[in-house]
Design a protein around this motif. Structure first.
Motif, mmCIF file in Angstrom:
data_model
loop_
_atom_site.group_PDB
_atom_site.id
_atom_site.type_symbol
_atom_site.label_atom_id
_atom_site.label_comp_id
_atom_site.label_asym_id
_atom_site.label_seq_id
_atom_site.Cartn_x
_atom_site.Cartn_y
_atom_site.Cartn_z
ATOM 1 N N LEU A 50 41.890 44.939 57.416
ATOM 2 C CA LEU A 50 42.064 43.390 57.572
ATOM 3 C C LEU A 50 41.257 42.704 56.615
ATOM 4 C CD1 LEU A 50 42.623 41.152 59.366
ATOM 5 C CD2 LEU A 50 40.412 41.656 60.885
ATOM 6 N N ALA A 51 39.985 43.199 56.057
ATOM 7 C CA ALA A 51 39.200 42.642 54.946
ATOM 8 C C ALA A 51 40.057 42.369 53.702
ATOM 9 C CB ALA A 51 37.955 43.310 54.847
ATOM 10 N N ASN A 52 40.824 43.307 53.243
ATOM 11 C CA ASN A 52 41.901 43.166 52.137
ATOM 12 C C ASN A 52 43.003 42.292 52.143
ATOM 13 O OD1 ASN A 52 41.122 45.113 49.834
ATOM 14 N ND2 ASN A 52 40.458 46.254 51.550
ATOM 15 N N MET A 53 43.360 42.243 53.660
ATOM 16 C CA MET A 53 44.427 41.376 53.797
ATOM 17 C C MET A 53 43.998 39.641 53.746
ATOM 18 S SD MET A 53 46.179 43.214 57.318
ATOM 19 C CE MET A 53 47.860 42.274 57.492
ATOM 20 N N MET A 54 42.784 39.485 53.764
ATOM 21 C CA MET A 54 42.374 38.081 53.858
ATOM 22 C C MET A 54 42.062 37.837 52.592
ATOM 23 S SD MET A 54 42.055 37.169 57.135
ATOM 24 C CE MET A 54 43.597 38.114 57.345
ATOM 25 N N LEU A 55 42.078 38.601 51.453
ATOM 26 C CA LEU A 55 41.823 38.079 50.207
ATOM 27 C C LEU A 55 42.978 37.815 49.284
ATOM 28 C CD1 LEU A 55 39.633 41.349 49.178
ATOM 29 C CD2 LEU A 55 38.670 38.935 49.744
ATOM 30 N N PRO A 56 42.761 36.898 48.305
ATOM 31 C CA PRO A 56 43.979 36.619 47.576
ATOM 32 C C PRO A 56 44.399 37.345 46.632
ATOM 33 C CG PRO A 56 41.759 35.477 46.643
ATOM 34 C CD PRO A 56 41.468 36.293 48.053
ATOM 35 N N GLU A 57 45.431 37.310 46.012
ATOM 36 C CA GLU A 57 46.175 38.340 44.989
ATOM 37 C C GLU A 57 45.321 38.575 44.171
ATOM 38 O OE1 GLU A 57 48.975 40.893 43.757
ATOM 39 O OE2 GLU A 57 49.238 39.524 45.599
ATOM 40 N N GLY A 58 45.034 39.856 43.719
ATOM 41 C CA GLY A 58 44.216 40.237 42.438
ATOM 42 C C GLY A 58 42.666 40.482 43.004
ATOM 43 N N TYR A 59 42.494 40.661 44.291
ATOM 44 C CA TYR A 59 41.173 40.910 44.638
ATOM 45 C C TYR A 59 41.078 42.064 45.942
ATOM 46 C CZ TYR A 59 39.118 36.679 42.601
ATOM 47 O OH TYR A 59 38.674 36.216 41.706
ATOM 48 N N GLY A 60 40.138 42.791 45.753
ATOM 49 C CA GLY A 60 40.037 43.834 46.785
ATOM 50 C C GLY A 60 38.448 43.946 47.454
ATOM 51 N N ALA A 61 38.494 44.733 48.479
ATOM 52 C CA ALA A 61 37.117 44.798 49.253
ATOM 53 C C ALA A 61 37.143 46.118 49.482
ATOM 54 C CB ALA A 61 37.305 44.075 50.294
ATOM 55 N N VAL A 62 35.763 46.790 49.412
ATOM 56 C CA VAL A 62 35.332 48.020 49.689
ATOM 57 C C VAL A 62 34.394 48.163 50.678
ATOM 58 C CG1 VAL A 62 36.203 49.108 47.635
ATOM 59 C CG2 VAL A 62 33.977 48.251 47.534
ATOM 60 N N THR A 63 33.989 49.087 51.495
ATOM 61 C CA THR A 63 33.183 49.232 52.397
ATOM 62 C C THR A 63 31.844 49.519 51.631
ATOM 63 O OG1 THR A 63 34.484 50.375 53.979
ATOM 64 C CG2 THR A 63 32.323 50.380 54.565
ATOM 65 N N THR A 64 30.695 48.716 52.196
ATOM 66 C CA THR A 64 29.409 48.784 51.748
ATOM 67 C C THR A 64 28.309 49.276 52.917
ATOM 68 O OG1 THR A 64 28.750 46.375 52.213
ATOM 69 C CG2 THR A 64 29.524 47.259 49.786
ATOM 70 N N ASN A 65 28.611 48.679 54.008
ATOM 71 C CA ASN A 65 27.920 49.414 55.184
ATOM 72 C C ASN A 65 28.780 49.373 56.341
ATOM 73 O OD1 ASN A 65 25.421 49.912 56.328
ATOM 74 N ND2 ASN A 65 25.696 47.877 57.214
#
Length: 162
Positions: free
Chosen positions: A91-106
């Motif tokens: 879900l976090a990655n789906m919310m981001l614009p093209e060219g961005y990603g998200a990884v778990t930090t906690n």
């Protein structure tokens, strides 16, 4: 490599119980799901993860099988954590614009009931989205609707390399 895999496969089949055969079948189907791009990762394929977006939150479900069991024949806590982390991270990655990603930090997981039944479903919902992090709330329920785990996750946003 192929010959080693074939030999190992033959050895495993020669003394396999019905439960072992069920596990081997699910593992092979998982590899097939990944190869067919039904799942983006081998973990998603092996656990037969299915996802669905509903009213702004994401649901990811897995069947409860011997592959997901611990030695007590309930869903292993690590499988539950993987399921909810996958739902929240997707879900976090789906919310981001093209060219961005998200990884778990906690990742915080509070286990509330054993994982039993036919399947588990993780529900993920965005709590906060900033420029550097996203915070997501997650809940895991069993096929009877009983709450199995409550979770929160923080995800770091980064620009993907071109």
């Amino acid at each position: 490599m192929k010959e080693q895999v074939e030999e190992l496969f033959k050895e495993c089949l020669s003394e396999a119980t019905d439960e072992d055969l069920q596990i081997i079948k699910q593992l092979l189907e998982g590899v097939q799901r990944k190869c067919n791009r039904e799942n983006g990762s081998i973990i998603g394929g092996i656990f037969a993860m299915d996802r669905e977006m509903k009213d702004g939150h994401l649901e990811v479900s897995i069947p409860i099988t011997p592959v997901t069991h611990n030695s007590l024949e309930i869903v292993h806590g690590g499988v539950t954590a993987t399921l909810v982390d996958t739902a929240m991270g997707t879900l976090a990655n789906m919310m981001l614009p093209e060219g961005y990603g998200a990884v778990t930090t906690n990742l915080n997981v509070h286990y509330l009931a054993p994982g039993v039944g036919e399947h588990l479903t993780a529900h993920a919902e965005i709590v906060h989205q900033g420029s550097k992090t996203i915070v997501v709330d997650g809940k895991v329920v069993n096929s009877d609707g009983k709450l199995v785990a409550n979770s929160t996750g923080s995800f770091f946003i980064f620009k993907k390399k071109q």
